[in-house]
Design an enzyme around this catalytic site. Structure first.
Site, mmCIF file in Angstrom:
data_model
loop_
_atom_site.group_PDB
_atom_site.id
_atom_site.type_symbol
_atom_site.label_atom_id
_atom_site.label_comp_id
_atom_site.label_asym_id
_atom_site.label_seq_id
_atom_site.Cartn_x
_atom_site.Cartn_y
_atom_site.Cartn_z
ATOM 1 N N LYS A 103 41.192 33.059 40.560
ATOM 2 C CA LYS A 103 39.933 32.796 39.843
ATOM 3 C C LYS A 103 38.717 33.357 40.593
ATOM 4 O O LYS A 103 38.810 33.729 41.756
ATOM 5 C CB LYS A 103 39.766 31.286 39.634
ATOM 6 C CG LYS A 103 40.840 30.678 38.724
ATOM 7 C CD LYS A 103 40.725 31.222 37.325
ATOM 8 C CE LYS A 103 41.533 30.462 36.291
ATOM 9 N NZ LYS A 103 42.981 30.506 36.472
HETATM 10 C C1 LIG Z 1 42.286 29.434 30.139
HETATM 11 C C2 LIG Z 1 42.911 28.564 31.182
HETATM 12 N N1 LIG Z 1 43.041 27.254 30.932
HETATM 13 C C3 LIG Z 1 43.578 26.418 31.832
HETATM 14 C C4 LIG Z 1 44.022 26.859 33.046
HETATM 15 C C5 LIG Z 1 44.686 25.884 33.973
HETATM 16 O O1 LIG Z 1 44.123 25.847 35.236
HETATM 17 P P1 LIG Z 1 45.017 25.390 36.483
HETATM 18 O O2 LIG Z 1 46.014 26.479 36.743
HETATM 19 O O3 LIG Z 1 44.008 25.262 37.579
HETATM 20 O O4 LIG Z 1 45.659 24.115 36.148
HETATM 21 C C6 LIG Z 1 43.892 28.222 33.371
HETATM 22 C C7 LIG Z 1 44.303 28.717 34.684
HETATM 23 O O5 LIG Z 1 45.120 29.483 34.950
HETATM 24 C C8 LIG Z 1 43.346 29.105 32.406
HETATM 25 O O6 LIG Z 1 43.266 30.414 32.643
#
Ligand SMILES: Cc1ncc(COP(=O)(O)O)c(C=O)c1O
Length: 372
Positions: A183
């Site tokens: 990110k």
């Molecule tokens: C659009 C979107 N939603 C939700 C997430 C979930 O985040 P995390 O991987 O921190 O749980 C991500 C991350 O990869 C994402 O790109």
């Protein structure tokens, strides 16, 4: 003799001595969790966006879950959302035994289409969950006119700005950011929920910590909660990352501009949409849609042979096995999403991507598309 060039990786976080020093300080403080770095990171993050509150959580997924609960989503409800997203945005709805109701996307921005979302609303719809996909701002003013609670999936959109100048995540709805290693800002794993509502802040702070209210003593809990806490180690890294976020965002924007120039003119290849009407993308990934008729698997394999990492990004959620089996989805329901999902490929993209690496990717892609 063949020269072996190092592979161009898909993603690479920017981490330096300041992050290392910050972690060492936390270790020396012996306060690894529930310590002072958590509120410090929250305050700095909220100030950066210009929003009243921020709640640090263990992942973007955890943040989505808590934000949906705080928006009042319950068993049997429907939440209208995008099928073109990382699977976590829909999964978080299912965690609460609610149903993710998908609607098709806008072919330019690849975000949930407000008109399609409006058509999907029923009397069971209790919230909307637009996703700022690939860091491009979803049309929040249009969703706000639909008059339902909104949870924003801003996991890919740190640094994005709406046409009216509001940073993504600062419109007051529960908005969720993710800090996984690819990110714009990373804490390894982690997330943040922003909100203008102090009651939402209080509820999320409690539910991320097993349901304990801030004024309660240890091991006393007055509601159901989870362990969705973010550690002080992670928050210390986040605080340092915030300080050089502008540089990291600028690095991504520079890499995107280099790609635009290097990939111009490849027939049928579609690049990420340009910013329009004042909307500003917070660059996260550089995803292209391959020309119709090219074989994506072959393209990815041939790129790898040329030392370039790439991957399909993103598959349509409704066509994943779990969603087909549990919700009965079938191909053809969301034609724009399905077309885009079949042709999308993420290219190497990170702040320190060099012009030389961009050129290598572009040369490889031109060669491969001429052949595949
Ligand atoms: C659009 C979107 N939603 C939700 C997430 C979930 O985040 P995390 O991987 O921190 O749980 C991500 C991350 O990869 C994402 O790109």
């Amino acid at each position: 003799m063949s020269v072996h060039l190092e592979e161009v990786p898909l993603a690479r976080p920017v981490l330096g001595e300041a992050e290392e020093q910050a972690v060492i300080e936390v270790l020396r403080s012996r306060q690894l969790s529930l310590g002072p770095r958590v509120p410090a990171f929250e305050r700095a993050f909220a100030a950066r966006l210009g929003v009243a509150h921020a709640c640090a959580v263990s992942s973007g997924t955890a943040g989505l879950h808590l934000a949906l609960r705080a928006a009042g989503v319950r068993d049997g409800d429907e939440v209208v959302t995008s099928p073109f997203s990382f699977v976590a945005s829909a999964n978080a709805v299912v965690f609460e035994r609610a149903r993710p109701v998908f609607a098709d996307i806008d072919p330019r921005t690849l975000n949930l289409d407000p008109a399609a979302a409006a058509a999907a609303i029923t009397d069971r719809t209790t919230a909307l969950l637009p996703v700022h996909i690939f860091g491009y701002p979803a049309d929040l003013p249009a969703f706000e006119r639909l008059g339902l609670p909104i949870v924003e999936d801003a996991c890919e959109a740190l640094g994005a700005v709406h046409g009216d100048g509001t940073p993504v995540g600062a419109r007051g709805h529960g908005a969720v950011f993710g800090f996984y290693a690819n990110k714009q800002l990373t804490t390894g794993e982690g997330g943040m929920v922003t909100t203008a509502d102090s009651a939402v802040k209080e509820r999320i702070d409690s539910e991320r910590n097993q349901g304990r209210a801030p004024d309660m003593s240890w091991l006393d809990h007055d509601r159901l909660g989870f362990n969705y806490r973010l550690s002080d180690i992670a928050c210390a890294i986040g605080l340092v990352q915030l300080e050089h976020l502008d540089d990291m965002l600028a690095g991504r924007a520079r890499a995107a501009a280099a790609y635009r120039a290097a990939l111009a003119g490849i027939e049928g290849l579609e690049l990420p949409c340009e910013d329009t009407a004042g909307d500003r993308r917070g660059w996260f990934v550089f995803v292209v849609q391959l020309p119709r008729g090219s074989d994506r698997d072959d393209t990815i394999r041939a790129l790898r042979e040329r030392g370039v990492q790439s991957k399909p990004y993103l598959p349509a959620i409704h066509l994943m096995t779990y969603y087909r089996e549990v919700f009965g989805h079938r191909p053809g329901e969301f034609p724009v999403c399905e077309d885009v999902a079949e042709r999308s490929v993420a290219l190497p993209f990170f702040p320190e991507l060099t012009d030389g690496q961009v050129e290598r990717v572009a040369v490889a892609l031109r060669e491969v598309l001429g052949r595949c």
